[in-house]
Design a protein around this motif. Structure first.
Motif, PDB file in Angstrom:
ATOM      1  N   UNK A 216       0.942  -1.245   0.052  1.00 15.88           N
ATOM      2  CA  UNK A 216       0.139  -0.029   0.165  1.00 15.88           C
ATOM      3  C   UNK A 216       0.989   1.304   0.078  1.00 15.88           C
ATOM      4  N   UNK A 217       0.983   2.035  -1.057  1.00 19.32           N
ATOM      5  CA  UNK A 217       1.801   3.036  -1.252  1.00 19.32           C
ATOM      6  C   UNK A 217       0.990   4.458  -1.488  1.00 19.32           C
ATOM      7  N   UNK A 218       1.385   5.139  -0.825  1.00 19.35           N
ATOM      8  CA  UNK A 218       0.838   6.822  -0.961  1.00 19.35           C
ATOM      9  C   UNK A 218       1.903   7.658  -1.598  1.00 19.35           C
ATOM     10  N   UNK A 219       1.758   7.751  -2.955  1.00 16.64           N
ATOM     11  CA  UNK A 219       2.820   8.468  -3.631  1.00 16.64           C
ATOM     12  C   UNK A 219       2.370   9.906  -3.460  1.00 16.64           C
ATOM     13  N   UNK A 220       3.357  10.836  -3.729  1.00 22.85           N
ATOM     14  CA  UNK A 220       3.075  12.149  -3.902  1.00 22.85           C
ATOM     15  C   UNK A 220       2.639  12.708  -2.812  1.00 22.85           C
ATOM     16  N   UNK A 221       3.253  12.349  -1.563  1.00 24.77           N
ATOM     17  CA  UNK A 221       3.002  12.670  -0.060  1.00 24.77           C
ATOM     18  C   UNK A 221       3.220  14.217  -0.145  1.00 24.77           C
ATOM     19  N   UNK A 222       4.132  14.594  -0.646  1.00 29.68           N
ATOM     20  CA  UNK A 222       4.656  16.099  -0.625  1.00 29.68           C
ATOM     21  C   UNK A 222       3.473  17.087  -0.870  1.00 29.68           C
ATOM     22  N   UNK A 223       2.594  16.664  -1.924  1.00 29.16           N
ATOM     23  CA  UNK A 223       1.368  17.400  -2.358  1.00 29.16           C
ATOM     24  C   UNK A 223       0.050  16.983  -2.178  1.00 29.16           C
ATOM     25  N   UNK A 224       0.247  15.760  -1.359  1.00 25.36           N
ATOM     26  CA  UNK A 224      -1.210  15.097  -0.799  1.00 25.36           C
ATOM     27  C   UNK A 224      -1.953  15.987  -0.008  1.00 25.36           C
ATOM     28  N   UNK A 225      -3.245  15.680  -0.326  1.00 18.47           N
ATOM     29  CA  UNK A 225      -4.433  16.891   0.325  1.00 18.47           C
ATOM     30  C   UNK A 225      -4.802  16.200   1.565  1.00 18.47           C
ATOM     31  N   UNK A 226      -5.693  16.744   2.384  1.00 15.54           N
ATOM     32  CA  UNK A 226      -6.419  16.026   3.465  1.00 15.54           C
ATOM     33  C   UNK A 226      -7.124  14.850   3.102  1.00 15.54           C
ATOM     34  N   UNK A 227      -7.809  15.187   2.102  1.00 17.86           N
ATOM     35  CA  UNK A 227      -8.765  14.200   1.592  1.00 17.86           C
ATOM     36  C   UNK A 227      -8.019  12.891   0.937  1.00 17.86           C
ATOM     37  N   UNK A 228      -6.769  13.123   0.337  1.00 16.19           N
ATOM     38  CA  UNK A 228      -5.851  12.217   0.122  1.00 16.19           C
ATOM     39  C   UNK A 228      -5.335  11.319   1.089  1.00 16.19           C
ATOM     40  N   UNK A 229      -4.824  12.005   2.031  1.00 14.90           N
ATOM     41  CA  UNK A 229      -4.375  11.249   3.449  1.00 14.90           C
ATOM     42  C   UNK A 229      -5.397  10.438   3.862  1.00 14.90           C
ATOM     43  N   UNK A 230      -6.924  11.138   4.117  1.00 20.15           N
ATOM     44  CA  UNK A 230      -7.841  10.397   4.770  1.00 20.15           C
ATOM     45  C   UNK A 230      -8.216   9.006   3.924  1.00 20.15           C
ATOM     46  N   UNK A 231      -8.059   9.187   2.797  1.00 23.40           N
ATOM     47  CA  UNK A 231      -8.577   7.945   1.814  1.00 23.40           C
ATOM     48  C   UNK A 231      -7.399   6.903   1.999  1.00 23.40           C
ATOM     49  N   UNK A 232      -6.165   7.384   2.057  1.00 26.23           N
ATOM     50  CA  UNK A 232      -5.086   6.179   2.313  1.00 26.23           C
ATOM     51  C   UNK A 232      -5.345   5.723   3.639  1.00 26.23           C
ATOM     52  N   UNK A 233      -5.601   6.514   4.540  1.00 30.74           N
ATOM     53  CA  UNK A 233      -5.508   5.943   6.085  1.00 30.74           C
ATOM     54  C   UNK A 233      -6.696   4.771   6.125  1.00 30.74           C
ATOM     55  N   UNK A 234      -8.011   5.160   5.297  1.00 31.47           N
ATOM     56  CA  UNK A 234      -9.113   4.295   5.458  1.00 31.47           C
ATOM     57  C   UNK A 234      -8.641   2.978   4.541  1.00 31.47           C
ATOM     58  N   UNK A 235      -7.643   3.074   3.571  1.00 37.40           N
ATOM     59  CA  UNK A 235      -7.156   1.817   2.792  1.00 37.40           C
ATOM     60  C   UNK A 235      -6.367   1.000   3.797  1.00 37.40           C
ATOM     61  N   UNK A 236      -5.609   1.727   4.702  1.00 38.32           N
ATOM     62  CA  UNK A 236      -4.727   0.960   5.552  1.00 38.32           C
ATOM     63  C   UNK A 236      -5.495   0.187   6.596  1.00 38.32           C
ATOM     64  N   UNK A 237      -6.524   0.996   7.208  1.00 43.34           N
ATOM     65  CA  UNK A 237      -7.448  -0.019   8.068  1.00 43.34           C
ATOM     66  C   UNK A 237      -8.209  -0.993   7.515  1.00 43.34           C
ATOM     67  N   UNK A 238      -8.652  -0.890   6.214  1.00 38.48           N
ATOM     68  CA  UNK A 238      -9.208  -2.091   5.540  1.00 38.48           C
ATOM     69  C   UNK A 238      -8.190  -3.183   5.270  1.00 38.48           C
ATOM     70  N   UNK A 239      -6.888  -2.694   5.017  1.00 41.74           N
ATOM     71  CA  UNK A 239      -6.010  -3.844   5.058  1.00 41.74           C
ATOM     72  C   UNK A 239      -5.802  -4.679   6.133  1.00 41.74           C
ATOM     73  N   UNK A 240      -5.643  -3.802   7.196  1.00 42.07           N
ATOM     74  CA  UNK A 240      -5.816  -4.837   8.542  1.00 42.07           C
ATOM     75  C   UNK A 240      -6.775  -5.608   9.007  1.00 42.07           C
TER      76      UNK A 240
END
Length: 193
Positions: free
Chosen positions: A166-190
């Motif tokens: 699970x990779x979040x690319x472009x972290x330097x330009x990620x929006x709050x929505x991008x980070x929230x969506x990735x966080x949800x993906x991480x929880x689903x992976x667990x």
């Protein structure tokens, strides 16, 4: 399932620290036994010493300096790696863990001069990573962290086990929505471990 979480980020207020907390919490809520190894907080020494390298192939002594870490790895049934990607690689502390703990007799064994996988007890591998740059820039560099997980580590665990990257690319330009969506993906992976 006994899950070893290897976390490698020095800043407790980072986005990756938030990912780490979310993953550990989700794993525990799912009923897993979690061994949470925060390499920075535990002060893991990533430097492979001269003596360790000289004993590297001596199965009777090569674990001495990292016996507790080896025991944690050998108890695990699943491995979760959580780290940022810096300069197209994992933080030195995580690379040092691989260098010092993934020893002959631990992660692989030598048979007729060839390395054979030895982490057959690990039946699930997940990596959660964040890149400052884009997927395109990482691809141009060969994306070494992805290859390390999907080829090298995959080759050491039980065959046909699920491997998630699970990779979040472009972290330097990620929006709050991008980070929230990735966080949800991480929880689903667990939940799907």
């Amino acid at each position: 399932m006994r899950v070893l979480v290897l976390f490698a980020h020095p800043v407790e207020t980072s986005f990756h620290a938030a990912l780490h907390l979310a993953m550990v919490g989700a794993l525990r809520r799912a009923g897993h036994e979690v061994d949470d190894c925060d390499l920075y907080a535990e002060g893991f020494d990533p430097v492979l010493s001269r003596e360790e390298r000289l004993r590297y192939h001596d199965l009777a002594t090569n674990r001495q300096a990292v016996e507790a870490d080896v025991d944690r790895l050998l108890r695990a049934e699943a491995l979760v790696i959580m780290a940022p990607v810096w300069n197209f690689g994992f933080p030195a502390i995580l690379k040092g863990f691989f260098d010092r703990v993934m020893l002959p007799g631990v992660s692989f064994r030598m048979v007729d001069g060839r390395a054979r996988p030895n982490l057959q007890h690990i039946r699930s591998l997940t990596a959660v990573v964040s890149y400052g740059g884009t997927r395109w820039a990482s691809a141009l560099m060969g994306d070494p962290p992805r290859k390390l997980v999907r080829r090298w580590l995959r080759g050491m665990i039980r065959p046909w086990s699920p491997v998630r990257y699970l990779a979040l690319y472009g972290m330097n330009r990620a929006t709050e929505a991008d980070r929230d969506a990735f966080l949800a993906k991480v929880v689903q992976a667990a939940d799907r471990l």
